[in-house]
Write a protein that holds these residues in place. Sequence first.
Motif, PDB file in Angstrom:
ATOM      1  N   MET B   1      21.059 -32.875 -16.936  1.00 24.44           N
ATOM      2  CA  MET B   1      21.330 -31.434 -16.833  1.00 24.44           C
ATOM      3  C   MET B   1      21.879 -31.068 -15.450  1.00 24.44           C
ATOM      4  N   MET B   2      21.281 -31.685 -14.415  1.00 22.63           N
ATOM      5  CA  MET B   2      21.739 -31.387 -13.045  1.00 22.63           C
ATOM      6  C   MET B   2      22.560 -32.569 -12.525  1.00 22.63           C
ATOM      7  N   GLU B   3      23.410 -33.122 -13.430  1.00 17.77           N
ATOM      8  CA  GLU B   3      24.107 -34.355 -13.037  1.00 17.77           C
ATOM      9  C   GLU B   3      25.055 -34.128 -11.854  1.00 17.77           C
ATOM     10  N   PHE B   4      25.434 -32.873 -11.635  1.00 18.65           N
ATOM     11  CA  PHE B   4      26.354 -32.606 -10.513  1.00 18.65           C
ATOM     12  C   PHE B   4      25.727 -32.961  -9.151  1.00 18.65           C
ATOM     13  N   LEU B   5      24.385 -33.016  -9.146  1.00 19.95           N
ATOM     14  CA  LEU B   5      23.702 -33.309  -7.879  1.00 19.95           C
ATOM     15  C   LEU B   5      23.859 -34.768  -7.451  1.00 19.95           C
ATOM     16  N   GLN B   6      24.289 -35.624  -8.382  1.00 23.49           N
ATOM     17  CA  GLN B   6      24.456 -37.026  -8.000  1.00 23.49           C
ATOM     18  C   GLN B   6      25.721 -37.228  -7.159  1.00 23.49           C
ATOM     19  N   TYR B   7      26.589 -36.257  -7.151  1.00 22.00           N
ATOM     20  CA  TYR B   7      27.820 -36.380  -6.366  1.00 22.00           C
ATOM     21  C   TYR B   7      27.595 -35.893  -4.932  1.00 22.00           C
ATOM     22  N   GLY B   8      28.041 -36.709  -3.991  1.00 19.21           N
ATOM     23  CA  GLY B   8      27.876 -36.363  -2.573  1.00 19.21           C
ATOM     24  C   GLY B   8      28.563 -35.045  -2.227  1.00 19.21           C
ATOM     25  N   PHE B   9      29.763 -34.839  -2.768  1.00 20.08           N
ATOM     26  CA  PHE B   9      30.509 -33.611  -2.418  1.00 20.08           C
ATOM     27  C   PHE B   9      29.782 -32.357  -2.906  1.00 20.08           C
ATOM     28  N   MET B  10      29.075 -32.505  -4.077  1.00 19.26           N
ATOM     29  CA  MET B  10      28.335 -31.336  -4.588  1.00 19.26           C
ATOM     30  C   MET B  10      27.080 -31.067  -3.755  1.00 19.26           C
ATOM     31  N   GLN B  11      26.450 -32.159  -3.302  1.00 24.01           N
ATOM     32  CA  GLN B  11      25.272 -31.987  -2.438  1.00 24.01           C
ATOM     33  C   GLN B  11      25.682 -31.256  -1.159  1.00 24.01           C
ATOM     34  N   ARG B  12      26.811 -31.715  -0.578  1.00 25.59           N
ATOM     35  CA  ARG B  12      27.295 -31.084   0.664  1.00 25.59           C
ATOM     36  C   ARG B  12      27.689 -29.626   0.414  1.00 25.59           C
ATOM     37  N   ALA B  13      28.389 -29.422  -0.708  1.00 25.77           N
ATOM     38  CA  ALA B  13      28.839 -28.048  -1.014  1.00 25.77           C
ATOM     39  C   ALA B  13      27.648 -27.115  -1.206  1.00 25.77           C
ATOM     40  N   LEU B  14      26.621 -27.594  -1.904  1.00 20.37           N
ATOM     41  CA  LEU B  14      25.451 -26.738  -2.150  1.00 20.37           C
ATOM     42  C   LEU B  14      24.684 -26.459  -0.852  1.00 20.37           C
ATOM     43  N   PHE B 117      45.600 -24.558   1.088  1.00 14.98           N
ATOM     44  CA  PHE B 117      45.125 -23.809  -0.078  1.00 14.98           C
ATOM     45  C   PHE B 117      43.587 -23.780  -0.128  1.00 14.98           C
ATOM     46  N   GLY B 118      42.986 -24.940   0.196  1.00 14.51           N
ATOM     47  CA  GLY B 118      41.518 -25.035   0.201  1.00 14.51           C
ATOM     48  C   GLY B 118      40.897 -24.115   1.224  1.00 14.51           C
ATOM     49  N   TYR B 119      41.558 -23.992   2.383  1.00 15.57           N
ATOM     50  CA  TYR B 119      41.038 -23.107   3.429  1.00 15.57           C
ATOM     51  C   TYR B 119      41.244 -21.635   3.076  1.00 15.57           C
ATOM     52  N   LEU B 120      42.301 -21.391   2.305  1.00 17.19           N
ATOM     53  CA  LEU B 120      42.580 -19.996   1.923  1.00 17.19           C
ATOM     54  C   LEU B 120      41.582 -19.478   0.896  1.00 17.19           C
ATOM     55  N   PHE B 121      41.302 -20.309  -0.120  1.00 19.90           N
ATOM     56  CA  PHE B 121      40.495 -19.816  -1.246  1.00 19.90           C
ATOM     57  C   PHE B 121      39.153 -20.528  -1.413  1.00 19.90           C
ATOM     58  N   GLY B 122      38.898 -21.543  -0.596  1.00 20.06           N
ATOM     59  CA  GLY B 122      37.640 -22.288  -0.690  1.00 20.06           C
ATOM     60  C   GLY B 122      37.748 -23.410  -1.700  1.00 20.06           C
ATOM     61  N   ASN B 123      37.224 -24.594  -1.324  1.00 25.23           N
ATOM     62  CA  ASN B 123      37.276 -25.739  -2.225  1.00 25.23           C
ATOM     63  C   ASN B 123      36.057 -26.626  -1.952  1.00 25.23           C
ATOM     64  N   ILE B 124      35.186 -26.735  -2.941  1.00 25.28           N
ATOM     65  CA  ILE B 124      33.927 -27.466  -2.716  1.00 25.28           C
ATOM     66  C   ILE B 124      34.152 -28.955  -2.501  1.00 25.28           C
ATOM     67  N   VAL B 125      35.259 -29.489  -3.023  1.00 23.53           N
ATOM     68  CA  VAL B 125      35.506 -30.933  -2.908  1.00 23.53           C
ATOM     69  C   VAL B 125      35.820 -31.313  -1.463  1.00 23.53           C
ATOM     70  N   SER B 237      31.961 -23.178 -10.356  1.00 19.91           N
ATOM     71  CA  SER B 237      33.304 -23.660 -10.005  1.00 19.91           C
ATOM     72  C   SER B 237      33.430 -25.163 -10.283  1.00 19.91           C
ATOM     73  N   TYR B 238      32.293 -25.887 -10.214  1.00 18.66           N
ATOM     74  CA  TYR B 238      32.303 -27.334 -10.547  1.00 18.66           C
ATOM     75  C   TYR B 238      32.564 -27.522 -12.044  1.00 18.66           C
ATOM     76  N   TYR B 239      31.820 -26.799 -12.866  1.00  9.96           N
ATOM     77  CA  TYR B 239      31.957 -26.977 -14.318  1.00  9.96           C
ATOM     78  C   TYR B 239      33.266 -26.395 -14.858  1.00  9.96           C
ATOM     79  N   LEU B 240      33.688 -25.278 -14.301  1.00 13.02           N
ATOM     80  CA  LEU B 240      34.879 -24.603 -14.847  1.00 13.02           C
ATOM     81  C   LEU B 240      36.156 -24.946 -14.097  1.00 13.02           C
ATOM     82  N   GLU B 241      36.003 -25.816 -13.042  1.00 12.43           N
ATOM     83  CA  GLU B 241      37.146 -26.247 -12.224  1.00 12.43           C
ATOM     84  C   GLU B 241      37.907 -25.050 -11.661  1.00 12.43           C
TER      85      GLU B 241
END
Lengths: 251, 269
Positions: B1-14, B117-125, B237-241
């Motif tokens: 259910m919380m599989e997004f937490l296994q990704y380093g970029f998601m941990q950092r983003a959160l 673009f990432g700096y303009l609108f934000g990008n969790i990756v 934003s992770y799930y809906l890209e």
Amino acid sequence: MNAERLISISNLDFQYGKDLVLTNINLDIHEGDYIGIVGPNGSGKSTLVKLILGILKPSGGCIELFGKDIKDFNDWERIGYVRQKATSFNPGFPATVEEVVGANLYSGRSTPKPGTKKARERVNEVLSIVNMEKFGKRLIGNLSGGQQQRVFIARALINSPQILFLDEPTVGIDADSQRDFYQLLEIFNQEMRITIVMVSHDIGVITQKVGRIVCMGDGKLLCHPNSSRSEISSMLKKVYGNTMDLLIHDH
Amino acid sequence: MMEFLQYGFMQRALMAGVIIGILCPMIGIFLVLRRMSMIGNSLSHVALSGVAAGMVSGIYPLAMALAFSVAAALGIELLRKKYSEYAELAMAVILSAGLGIAVVLISYAKSINVDLFGYLFGNIVTVRSGDMMLIAVLGSLIIAFVGLNYRELFYITFDEEGARIAGIPVKRVNLLFTVLIAMTITLSMRIVGALLVSSLMVIPVATGIQLAKSFKQATLLSVVAAEVAAVSGIIASYYLELASGGTIVLLSVALLMLVLGVKSLLRNI
């Protein structure tokens, strides 16, 4: 006069840009005084108070507070200040009466540390002096004009000041609240021995309420606290016109 | 259910999201109540020009953004003294200068557009370990400063003249606070984006003020509103890209609308 001299102003000038706003002001304020500073709009009343409070810097002359040059003075807890309600805060500000009053504990070195039980007790104590102890948890913006002004007086009193400055304190306040307000000031002056200096353009009320009058016009001091009644009366008539009917109250 | 937490970029983003969820409203509440919300907008545009300068020169973009925005914050303080009657003029001048520099640099080096673009609108990756460290260290400093100077900031915000008479060093506190605004904006850019960072300083505060019965409550509720928007926005934003900044801000607006709607309903019952 035997009373201690709290404030001494000598040869004070203040210039705003190229305009000379105050010229050669000399004034002493003693312990126990109840002084009204009167004069028409633009006469320099509020500017004089702002200079005494260190908000503005003089262009020339000297201001001494409690025997110290204002540049070296840092006992601000000895001075309280209440200004015109309408201009003093944003009515939508989400702060309680207790938060507003307690904020001024910052200046008091001998007063309780903010956030402590003693601080809360002191806040309640000053709120009860102004009969606002039941309103501590209320948002300041939800109170009436007269109640808000009482809260600002409580804020000024929290450090037990020796002198209280009030700048047009009754503007925007209804007649009943004004009457209560002046009664409160009389108690402060007579019973708590707080020196009061009040700025007002409401000459009719001021002459009845205060003990001494300082009259200003065109940035000059036209009469001093020690001027005789007839001198004050003729000067006020000169400044405000001959329609003035004066009633100067003796304390 | 919380599989997004296994990704380093998601941990950092959160983690970054949680920190900026505290920072933005903590700074924002003082800005909103002093009617200075515009300053966030101005400094974020300058931070963007710093990012562009960093990319063009090969220097760490966030460090450049920090340097640019702090310099701009000091510039605003200087201009505010010059134009004391028109405080908003100082912010408009700095905003225009920041945007002008950013556009010139972007047009000079077209290849940086994708990164920008990432700096303009934000990008969790794009939140890297180095960014995370910077956000954690400077974020803690900002939270500590606000915590230690909470009473002074409250008094200055409520009544600047009264605070000065009470002996608070208003000029010094204001100057430091302006620098902190610049730092907060720079730190939040990675997640929310330069164009939307000021929204996260304002909208959660608008929500908090609606519900608060005191200043302390307003601060806490603003932080809660920002945290809800930041954390749920990053996950959405992770799930809906989607771009994280836009998602966070839209959720923040939705929360405000919900609070306003419920309040209105309760009033009419």
